[in-house]
Scaffold this motif. Structure first.
Motif, PDB file in Angstrom:
ATOM      1  N   HIS A   4       0.871  -1.169   0.000  1.00 42.39           N
ATOM      2  CA  HIS A   4       0.000   0.000   0.000  1.00 42.39           C
ATOM      3  C   HIS A   4       0.912   1.224   0.000  1.00 42.39           C
ATOM      4  O   HIS A   4       2.130   1.095   0.059  1.00 42.39           O
ATOM      5  CB  HIS A   4      -0.888   0.031   1.252  1.00 42.39           C
ATOM      6  CG  HIS A   4      -1.746  -1.175   1.437  1.00 42.39           C
ATOM      7  ND1 HIS A   4      -3.019  -1.258   0.935  1.00 42.39           N
ATOM      8  CD2 HIS A   4      -1.516  -2.348   2.075  1.00 42.39           C
ATOM      9  CE1 HIS A   4      -3.536  -2.437   1.256  1.00 42.39           C
ATOM     10  NE2 HIS A   4      -2.647  -3.125   1.942  1.00 42.39           N
ATOM     11  N   CYS A  14      -4.784   5.737   0.379  1.00 41.11           N
ATOM     12  CA  CYS A  14      -3.825   4.742  -0.073  1.00 41.11           C
ATOM     13  C   CYS A  14      -3.504   5.103  -1.525  1.00 41.11           C
ATOM     14  O   CYS A  14      -4.396   5.312  -2.333  1.00 41.11           O
ATOM     15  CB  CYS A  14      -4.404   3.339  -0.014  1.00 41.11           C
ATOM     16  SG  CYS A  14      -3.270   2.124  -0.715  1.00 41.11           S
ATOM     17  N   GLU A  24      -1.415   3.305  -3.627  1.00 41.49           N
ATOM     18  CA  GLU A  24      -0.847   2.187  -4.389  1.00 41.49           C
ATOM     19  C   GLU A  24      -1.982   1.198  -4.640  1.00 41.49           C
ATOM     20  O   GLU A  24      -2.639   0.778  -3.695  1.00 41.49           O
ATOM     21  CB  GLU A  24       0.270   1.527  -3.558  1.00 41.49           C
ATOM     22  CG  GLU A  24       0.915   0.322  -4.205  1.00 41.49           C
ATOM     23  CD  GLU A  24       1.862   0.716  -5.331  1.00 41.49           C
ATOM     24  OE1 GLU A  24       2.750   1.534  -5.094  1.00 41.49           O
ATOM     25  OE2 GLU A  24       1.670   0.198  -6.437  1.00 41.49           O
ATOM     26  N   CYS A  69      -4.105  -1.669  -4.582  1.00 41.80           N
ATOM     27  CA  CYS A  69      -3.910  -2.783  -3.648  1.00 41.80           C
ATOM     28  C   CYS A  69      -5.084  -3.752  -3.622  1.00 41.80           C
ATOM     29  O   CYS A  69      -5.123  -4.654  -2.808  1.00 41.80           O
ATOM     30  CB  CYS A  69      -3.652  -2.229  -2.251  1.00 41.80           C
ATOM     31  SG  CYS A  69      -4.995  -1.211  -1.646  1.00 41.80           S
ATOM     32  N   MET A  93      -9.677   3.281   0.470  1.00 45.47           N
ATOM     33  CA  MET A  93      -8.831   3.053   1.642  1.00 45.47           C
ATOM     34  C   MET A  93      -8.407   4.398   2.245  1.00 45.47           C
ATOM     35  O   MET A  93      -7.232   4.731   2.311  1.00 45.47           O
ATOM     36  CB  MET A  93      -7.617   2.218   1.209  1.00 45.47           C
ATOM     37  CG  MET A  93      -6.939   1.529   2.356  1.00 45.47           C
ATOM     38  SD  MET A  93      -5.718   0.373   1.738  1.00 45.47           S
ATOM     39  CE  MET A  93      -4.531   0.449   3.079  1.00 45.47           C
TER      40      MET A  93
HETATM   41 CU   LIG Z   1      -4.048   0.128  -0.168  1.00 46.51          CU
END
Ligand SMILES: [Cu+2]
Length: 348
Positions: A173, A208, A210, A212, A219
């Motif tokens: 993440h 977040c 990235e 994921c 997120m």
């Molecule tokens: Cu994430």
């Protein structure tokens, strides 16, 4: 020439739409261009410097090009070949030295910032130490020196240096609070990354950054930066025990269906801690507890908790709650009401 204008005319509406669409993405609290706190400010200053240098280069190149196009254009009747400058040492030195100077101007503050912002304050007693553990699709925040673990909302004292040490519990993440600091990956396998920042008083949205999994874009987390005294009251309140619901049916539903994974008290739990959830800014990170339509989900804390317990699979696909419990309508309402009242009285 005619054809080219037609092309531009056809593209214009598309450009206009794109401008509007992209501008709508620029929510103020998600912008690195509205820096809050010294780390974000330093990064923003670097952006400004590099854009300034780029701007100067663009202006000079465009002006020179325009000048040359007009001044040295081919005039009617003139068939001579212009003077050739290939191998002109003076010119070659000029257009090598100028970019080198510009790169040095950019490189010195960039390298200084890279090293300054990468400093390790893990042994600094003045800094607040926080361990960040990323999970699909939520954030765990552990304060090892204070013996506190919380989720989704990183409470910090305003103005104080916060040193985060980050890992992931599953996939990669990326921890990102646009207004406060740059992005940093959280790695699985115990590989730790570190970063520090500090913030003025306020609530800052974190994301977040990235990809994921299915709920990557959901997120979200918050950084709640409060006064020193509020933070001290929070740390005390977080360690106090929490009473179970007074209604025995709701209490037993909570214990058998929820507390197998979560905790309402100060103890650790494998899934998000619910200690003080009634005081948080959002439920599940994405259901913002507000009546402000700007957030898309208008709802009180109770509305959002009930909605989350009932529909979390559609709200945040692939989260681990779905199917992990069975609750009647009455129990869902009772638990939502109980959690709404799990507030911590710590803010000024
Ligand atoms: Cu994430």
């Amino acid at each position: 020439m005619m054809k080219r204008w037609q092309f531009v005319k056809r593209l214009a509406p598309l450009m206009l739409v794109m401008t509007l669409v992209l501008a709508a993405c620029g929510r103020e609290d998600l912008s690195a261009l509205n820096p809050q706190g010294p780390v974000a400010q330093q990064q923003y200053d670097l952006m400004k410097l590099s854009i300034l240098i780029m701007g100067i280069v663009i202006a000079v190149v465009f002006l020179l090009t325009l000048f040359v196009i007009i001044r040295f254009r081919r005039r009617p009747g003139d068939n001579t070949i212009p003077k050739q400058i290939e191998g002109n040492h003076k010119l070659e030195i000029v257009w090598t030295v100028i970019p080198v100077i510009m790169l040095v101007i950019l490189a010195v503050p960039t390298l200084q910032s890279v090293f300054a912002l990468g400093k390790d304050y893990r042994n600094d007693p003045e800094a607040l130490q926080v361990k960040v553990i990323a999970h699909q699709f939520w954030w765990e925040f552990e304060y090892p020196d204070l013996g506190i673990t919380t989720a989704q909302e990183l409470v910090i004292p305003a103005g104080k240096k916060v040193m985060v040490e980050l890992i992931s519990n599953d996939v990669i993440h990326s921890f990102w609070i646009p207004a406060l600091a740059g992005k940093i990956d959280t790695n699985p396998g115990g590989i730790k990354n570190i970063m520090y920042f500090s913030a003025p008083e306020g609530v800052f949205l974190g994301k977040c950054a990235e990809f994921c999994g299915p709920s990557h874009s959901l997120m979200d987390f918050k950084v709640k930066s409060v006064s020193e005294s509020s933070f001290d009251r929070w740390t005390v309140a977080m360690k106090e025990p929490t009473a179970l619901p007074t209604d025995p049916d709701i209490a037993s539903a909570l214990e058998s269906q929820c507390l197998t994974c979560h905790a309402v008290g100060p103890e650790n739990s494998p899934y998000p801690s619910l200690k003080g959830i009634g005081s948080r800014e959002s439920v599940g990170g994405v259901l913002v507890n507000t009546e402000d339509p700007k957030y898309g989900h208008e709802g009180t804390t109770y509305d959002n908790l009930y909605n989350w317990i009932k529909n979390n699979e559609t709200i945040k696909p692939d989260n681990h709650m779905a199917g992990a419990y069975e609750l009647s309508e009455e129990e869902m309402k009772g638990i939502a009401e109980y959690l709404t009242n799990l507030t911590l009285d710590f803010e000024d």
